[in-house]
Scaffold this motif. Structure first.
Motif, PDB file in Angstrom:
ATOM      1  N   ARG A 169       0.828  -1.207   0.000  1.00  0.00           N
ATOM      2  CA  ARG A 169       0.000   0.000   0.000  1.00  0.00           C
ATOM      3  C   ARG A 169       0.864   1.260   0.000  1.00  0.00           C
ATOM      4  O   ARG A 169       0.543   2.242  -0.660  1.00  0.00           O
ATOM      5  N   LEU A 170       1.973   1.224   0.749  1.00  0.00           N
ATOM      6  CA  LEU A 170       2.864   2.368   0.778  1.00  0.00           C
ATOM      7  C   LEU A 170       3.521   2.589  -0.577  1.00  0.00           C
ATOM      8  O   LEU A 170       3.598   3.713  -1.070  1.00  0.00           O
ATOM      9  N   ILE A 171       3.951   1.526  -1.214  1.00  0.00           N
ATOM     10  CA  ILE A 171       4.549   1.631  -2.542  1.00  0.00           C
ATOM     11  C   ILE A 171       3.515   2.073  -3.566  1.00  0.00           C
ATOM     12  O   ILE A 171       3.796   2.896  -4.438  1.00  0.00           O
ATOM     13  N   ASP A 172       2.290   1.561  -3.470  1.00  0.00           N
ATOM     14  CA  ASP A 172       1.226   1.987  -4.383  1.00  0.00           C
ATOM     15  C   ASP A 172       0.897   3.464  -4.224  1.00  0.00           C
ATOM     16  O   ASP A 172       0.596   4.146  -5.198  1.00  0.00           O
ATOM     17  N   SER A 173       0.926   3.951  -2.991  1.00  0.00           N
ATOM     18  CA  SER A 173       0.630   5.374  -2.801  1.00  0.00           C
ATOM     19  C   SER A 173       1.723   6.242  -3.405  1.00  0.00           C
ATOM     20  O   SER A 173       1.446   7.345  -3.882  1.00  0.00           O
ATOM     21  N   ILE A 174       2.958   5.765  -3.402  1.00  0.00           N
ATOM     22  CA  ILE A 174       4.041   6.518  -4.033  1.00  0.00           C
ATOM     23  C   ILE A 174       3.882   6.494  -5.550  1.00  0.00           C
ATOM     24  O   ILE A 174       4.081   7.502  -6.224  1.00  0.00           O
ATOM     25  N   LYS A 175       3.487   5.356  -6.100  1.00  0.00           N
ATOM     26  CA  LYS A 175       3.323   5.243  -7.548  1.00  0.00           C
ATOM     27  C   LYS A 175       2.084   5.968  -8.064  1.00  0.00           C
ATOM     28  O   LYS A 175       1.995   6.267  -9.249  1.00  0.00           O
ATOM     29  N   ALA A 176       1.133   6.272  -7.192  1.00  0.00           N
ATOM     30  CA  ALA A 176      -0.116   6.900  -7.617  1.00  0.00           C
ATOM     31  C   ALA A 176       0.005   8.405  -7.796  1.00  0.00           C
ATOM     32  O   ALA A 176      -0.935   9.043  -8.254  1.00  0.00           O
ATOM     33  N   PHE A 177       1.141   8.987  -7.462  1.00  0.00           N
ATOM     34  CA  PHE A 177       1.283  10.445  -7.510  1.00  0.00           C
ATOM     35  C   PHE A 177       0.959  11.053  -8.871  1.00  0.00           C
ATOM     36  O   PHE A 177       0.189  12.019  -8.935  1.00  0.00           O
ATOM     37  N   PRO A 178       1.513  10.547  -9.992  1.00  0.00           N
ATOM     38  CA  PRO A 178       1.224  11.206 -11.274  1.00  0.00           C
ATOM     39  C   PRO A 178      -0.258  11.161 -11.645  1.00  0.00           C
ATOM     40  O   PRO A 178      -0.786  12.148 -12.164  1.00  0.00           O
ATOM     41  N   LEU A 179      -0.921  10.061 -11.354  1.00  0.00           N
ATOM     42  CA  LEU A 179      -2.345   9.973 -11.672  1.00  0.00           C
ATOM     43  C   LEU A 179      -3.161  10.967 -10.864  1.00  0.00           C
ATOM     44  O   LEU A 179      -4.042  11.650 -11.386  1.00  0.00           O
ATOM     45  N   ILE A 180      -2.864  11.066  -9.583  1.00  0.00           N
ATOM     46  CA  ILE A 180      -3.597  11.995  -8.726  1.00  0.00           C
ATOM     47  C   ILE A 180      -3.312  13.436  -9.127  1.00  0.00           C
ATOM     48  O   ILE A 180      -4.215  14.266  -9.184  1.00  0.00           O
ATOM     49  N   TYR A 181      -2.065  13.726  -9.442  1.00  0.00           N
ATOM     50  CA  TYR A 181      -1.688  15.102  -9.802  1.00  0.00           C
ATOM     51  C   TYR A 181      -2.347  15.532 -11.103  1.00  0.00           C
ATOM     52  O   TYR A 181      -2.879  16.642 -11.198  1.00  0.00           O
TER      53      TYR A 181
END
Length: 79
Positions: free
Chosen positions: A7-19
């Motif tokens: 979950r921690l790694i997924d939250s780091i990888k989700a940054f471009p999509l959220i931005y």
């Protein structure tokens, strides 16, 4: 423990999509930790606070992965 690391790694990888897609979402609903650090650093110029968030994220990933490898979930390269 493994799920927390993923979950921690997924939250780091989700940054471009959220931005790009939501910019934090309605009322911060899709705001993850690294996006929060980005906003604090570059929108409000809280450089120390943003770097502390990034440091804690890296330390969290390291500690959780260390605990997983000590518990026997790591690769046995010395066999």
């Amino acid at each position: 423990m493994v799920a927390a690391l993923f979950r921690l790694i997924d939250s780091i990888k989700a940054f471009p999509l959220i931005y790009v897609l939501t910019d934090g979402g309605p009322g911060g609903a899709t705001e993850v930790t690294n996006y929060y650090g980005f906003v604090q650093t570059f929108n409000f110029a809280y450089w120390g606070y943003g770097s502390a968030i990034a440091t804690l994220l890296v330390a969290g990933v390291f500690i959780i992965s260390l605990l997983i490898s000590r518990a026997g979930g790591g690769l046995a390269l010395d066999d």
